[in-house]
Write an enzyme that holds these catalytic residues in place. Structure first.
Site, PDB file in Angstrom:
ATOM      1  N   GLY A  46       5.690   2.128   1.767  1.00  0.00           N
ATOM      2  CA  GLY A  46       5.229   0.863   1.191  1.00  0.00           C
ATOM      3  C   GLY A  46       5.875   0.603  -0.150  1.00  0.00           C
ATOM      4  O   GLY A  46       5.203   0.254  -1.123  1.00  0.00           O
ATOM      5  N   ARG A  92       7.437  -3.339  -2.858  1.00  0.00           N
ATOM      6  CA  ARG A  92       6.949  -4.083  -4.030  1.00  0.00           C
ATOM      7  C   ARG A  92       5.809  -3.335  -4.716  1.00  0.00           C
ATOM      8  O   ARG A  92       5.401  -2.281  -4.251  1.00  0.00           O
ATOM      9  CB  ARG A  92       6.485  -5.489  -3.627  1.00  0.00           C
ATOM     10  CG  ARG A  92       5.437  -5.488  -2.559  1.00  0.00           C
ATOM     11  CD  ARG A  92       5.308  -6.848  -1.903  1.00  0.00           C
ATOM     12  NE  ARG A  92       4.539  -6.700  -0.681  1.00  0.00           N
ATOM     13  CZ  ARG A  92       3.613  -7.546  -0.265  1.00  0.00           C
ATOM     14  NH1 ARG A  92       3.332  -8.621  -0.965  1.00  0.00           N
ATOM     15  NH2 ARG A  92       2.971  -7.331   0.854  1.00  0.00           N
ATOM     16  N   ASN A 151       2.050   5.674  -0.262  1.00  0.00           N
ATOM     17  CA  ASN A 151       1.613   4.500  -1.005  1.00  0.00           C
ATOM     18  C   ASN A 151       1.271   3.309  -0.093  1.00  0.00           C
ATOM     19  O   ASN A 151       0.558   2.406  -0.520  1.00  0.00           O
ATOM     20  CB  ASN A 151       2.724   4.089  -1.992  1.00  0.00           C
ATOM     21  CG  ASN A 151       2.416   2.784  -2.672  1.00  0.00           C
ATOM     22  OD1 ASN A 151       1.533   2.710  -3.519  1.00  0.00           O
ATOM     23  ND2 ASN A 151       3.108   1.717  -2.273  1.00  0.00           N
ATOM     24  N   TYR A 186     -11.676  -0.194   2.721  1.00  0.00           N
ATOM     25  CA  TYR A 186     -10.689   0.281   1.746  1.00  0.00           C
ATOM     26  C   TYR A 186     -11.245   1.482   0.965  1.00  0.00           C
ATOM     27  O   TYR A 186     -10.551   2.497   0.769  1.00  0.00           O
ATOM     28  CB  TYR A 186     -10.371  -0.872   0.798  1.00  0.00           C
ATOM     29  CG  TYR A 186      -9.214  -0.665  -0.134  1.00  0.00           C
ATOM     30  CD1 TYR A 186      -7.908  -0.903   0.275  1.00  0.00           C
ATOM     31  CD2 TYR A 186      -9.422  -0.270  -1.450  1.00  0.00           C
ATOM     32  CE1 TYR A 186      -6.845  -0.740  -0.593  1.00  0.00           C
ATOM     33  CE2 TYR A 186      -8.375  -0.107  -2.327  1.00  0.00           C
ATOM     34  CZ  TYR A 186      -7.081  -0.349  -1.905  1.00  0.00           C
ATOM     35  OH  TYR A 186      -6.033  -0.185  -2.766  1.00  0.00           O
ATOM     36  N   LYS A 225      -9.687   5.241   0.922  1.00  0.00           N
ATOM     37  CA  LYS A 225      -9.187   5.836  -0.321  1.00  0.00           C
ATOM     38  C   LYS A 225      -9.983   7.076  -0.714  1.00  0.00           C
ATOM     39  O   LYS A 225      -9.415   8.052  -1.225  1.00  0.00           O
ATOM     40  CB  LYS A 225      -9.219   4.792  -1.442  1.00  0.00           C
ATOM     41  CG  LYS A 225      -8.240   3.617  -1.220  1.00  0.00           C
ATOM     42  CD  LYS A 225      -6.791   4.069  -1.162  1.00  0.00           C
ATOM     43  CE  LYS A 225      -5.817   2.883  -1.218  1.00  0.00           C
ATOM     44  NZ  LYS A 225      -4.412   3.326  -1.127  1.00  0.00           N
ATOM     45  N   ILE A 238      -4.382  -2.828 -11.323  1.00  0.00           N
ATOM     46  CA  ILE A 238      -2.963  -2.824 -11.702  1.00  0.00           C
ATOM     47  C   ILE A 238      -2.395  -4.201 -11.377  1.00  0.00           C
ATOM     48  O   ILE A 238      -2.740  -4.804 -10.355  1.00  0.00           O
ATOM     49  CB  ILE A 238      -2.192  -1.736 -10.934  1.00  0.00           C
ATOM     50  CG1 ILE A 238      -2.829  -0.362 -11.138  1.00  0.00           C
ATOM     51  CG2 ILE A 238      -0.720  -1.712 -11.364  1.00  0.00           C
ATOM     52  CD1 ILE A 238      -2.835   0.166 -12.556  1.00  0.00           C
TER      53      ILE A 238
END
Lengths: 263, 81
Positions: free
Chosen positions: A26, A29, A104, A169, A173, A202
Site C-alpha cells: 500500500g 500514497r 501498510n 477497522y 488494527k 495523520i
C-alpha cells in the site's frame, strides 16, 4: 570516539549491508509512500506495492529514483494469495530477499456496528489483518535464513482506542498489534524483529476524507494533545528506526505516533 | 543419482542444519530425537525452508509435526525429493 561509539557508527553504516530489500504494501500514497521513500533514502532497494493506483506508485518510484535510490512498483492485492505470491516472486527476483516488510496496506469502510455489512466487515479484516499475516508468513522464511529481518505493521491508535463507526477497522488494527507480539516472540532468536506503529491522526488522503465526511475527525483532532495532525514523514522516521540495525533489541512493541492521543 | 547417495546428501544437509541451529554435534545421530538435541518447532520450520531452497520441495507443517528424530526427518525429505 570510544570503541563502543566506533562500533555503533560502524554498525549504523552497515545498516543496509544485507543483501535484500524492503517491501512496503500500500505504498502508492500517504504513510506507505512516505515510508517507502524514507527506507530508500536509508539505502534499501524498495518494492512499492500498490493495488490500483499505478500512476501514483510510479510517481513514488520516480521520486526515489530522482533521489538516487532504487525502487520497483509492483501491483498486487494483498487479499489475494496468488497475487501476493507473485508479488514476492517478482520482488525477490529483481531486488533480492525481502528483509524489511512494512505491512501498510489498509482500507476503511466505516459504519455503526448496528448497520455494518458483512462485506464491509470482511473487506477491512481481509486487507488490514489477514493480508498482513500472509505477507509476514511469506517473508519470515527468508528473514530467519538471513538471521536478520524487520516486520513493521502499520496499526493505528484506533483499536487500542475506540472510534465510533470503525468497529471493523479497530478490530483489524487491534488484531494486528496482538499478532505483532506473538510473531515477535516466535522469531526473536533469529534476529528478526516484529513491531507495530500506531499512527494517530495523520495528514493523508484517508484522514482528510475522515475529517471532512464526519464529525469524528474533528473530535479526534481536538483530542490530540499536540493539537495538530501528524505528517506521514513523522511516521516514516519511526519505521526507518525500527528497520535499522540500531533497533535490533526492539521487538513485539507498538510505537505510538499520535501526538499523545493514546497517552 | 542413486537413492543411497541421495539419502546421504540429505543426511548431510540435515546434520549441517542442526549444527547451525546449535545442536551439539557429538549428540547428532540418526536415532537422536530433536527433543534431546534441543531442536524446536522454529528450527524445524527453518529446516523446511532449507529443504525448499535446496530441493524445491515444500514440507507442510503437518508433515514436520510428525517428525521426532533425525532419521524421521531424513526419510521424510528423501520421500519427497
Amino acid at each position: 570516539m570510544s570503541t563502543a561509539e566506533q562500533q555503533r557508527v560502524a554498525s549504523d553504516a552497515a545498516a543496509n549491508a544485507h543483501e535484500g530489500c524492503a517491501l512496503v504494501t500500500g505504498a502508492s500514497r500517504g504513510i506507505g509512500s512516505a515510508i517507502a521513500r524514507a527506507l530508500a533514502a536509508d539505502g534499501w532497494p524498495v518494492a512499492v506495492n500498490y493495488r490500483a493506483d499505478h500512476d501514483a506508485a510510479q510517481e513514488v518510484v520516480a521520486r526515489i529514483d530522482d533521489a538516487g535510490g532504487r525502487a520497483l512498483a509492483v501491483r498486487a492485492d494483498v487479499t489475494e494469495q496468488e497475487q501476493l505470491e507473485r508479488l514476492f516472486a517478482q520482488v525477490e527476483g529483481e531486488l533480492g530477499r525481502v528483509l524489511v516488510l512494512v505491512n501498510n496496506a489498509g482500507v476503511r469502510a466505516d459504519d455503526l456496528a448496528i448497520s455494518l455489512t458483512d462485506s464491509d466487515w470482511t473487506r477491512v479484516i481481509d486487507t488490514n489483518l489477514t493480508g498482513a499475516f500472509r505477507a509476514t508468513r511469506r517473508a519470515l522464511g527468508g528473514m530467519i535464513r538471513e538471521r536478520f529481518g524487520r516486520v513493521i505493521n502499520v496499526a493505528s491508535v484506533v483499536g487500542p482506542r475506540a472510534n465510533v463507526g470503525q468497529s471493523n477497522y479497530a478490530a483489524a488494527k487491534a488484531g494486528l498489534i496482538a499478532m505483532t507480539k506473538t510473531i515477535a516472540v516466535e522469531v526473536a532468536r533469529r534476529g528478526v524483529t516484529v513491531n507495530a506503529i500506531a499512527p494517530g491522526l495523520i495528514d493523508t488522503d484517508m484522514t482528510a476524507q475522515l475529517a471532512s465526511s464526519s464529525k469524528v475527525g474533528g473530535e479526534l483532532l481536538r483530542a490530540v494533545p499536540a493539537r495538530r495532525a501528524g505528517r506521514p514523514d513523522e511516521v516514516a522516521a519511526c519505521a526507518c528506526f525500527l528497520a535499522s540495525e540500531a533497533a535490533g533489541y526492539v521487538t513485539g512493541s507498538t510505537l505510538y505516533v499520535d501526538g499523545g492521543l493514546a497517552a | 543419482m542413486s537413492t543411497a547417495t541421495s539419502e546421504e546428501q540429505i543426511e548431510k544437509l540435515v546434520i549441517e542444519s542442526l549444527e547451525t541451529f546449535g545442536a551439539d554435534p557429538d549428540l547428532i545421530t540418526r536415532e537422536a530425537t530433536f527433543e534431546a538435541l534441543d531442536i524446536d518447532s522454529l528450527d524445524l520450520a527453518e529446516l523446511s525452508q532449507i529443504v525448499h531452497e535446496s530441493y524445491g520441495v515444500e514440507l507442510k507443517g503437518s508433515d514436520v509435526a510428525e517428525v521426532k528424530t533425525v532419521d524421521d526427518a531424513v526419510k521424510l525429505i528423501a520421500g519427497r525429493v
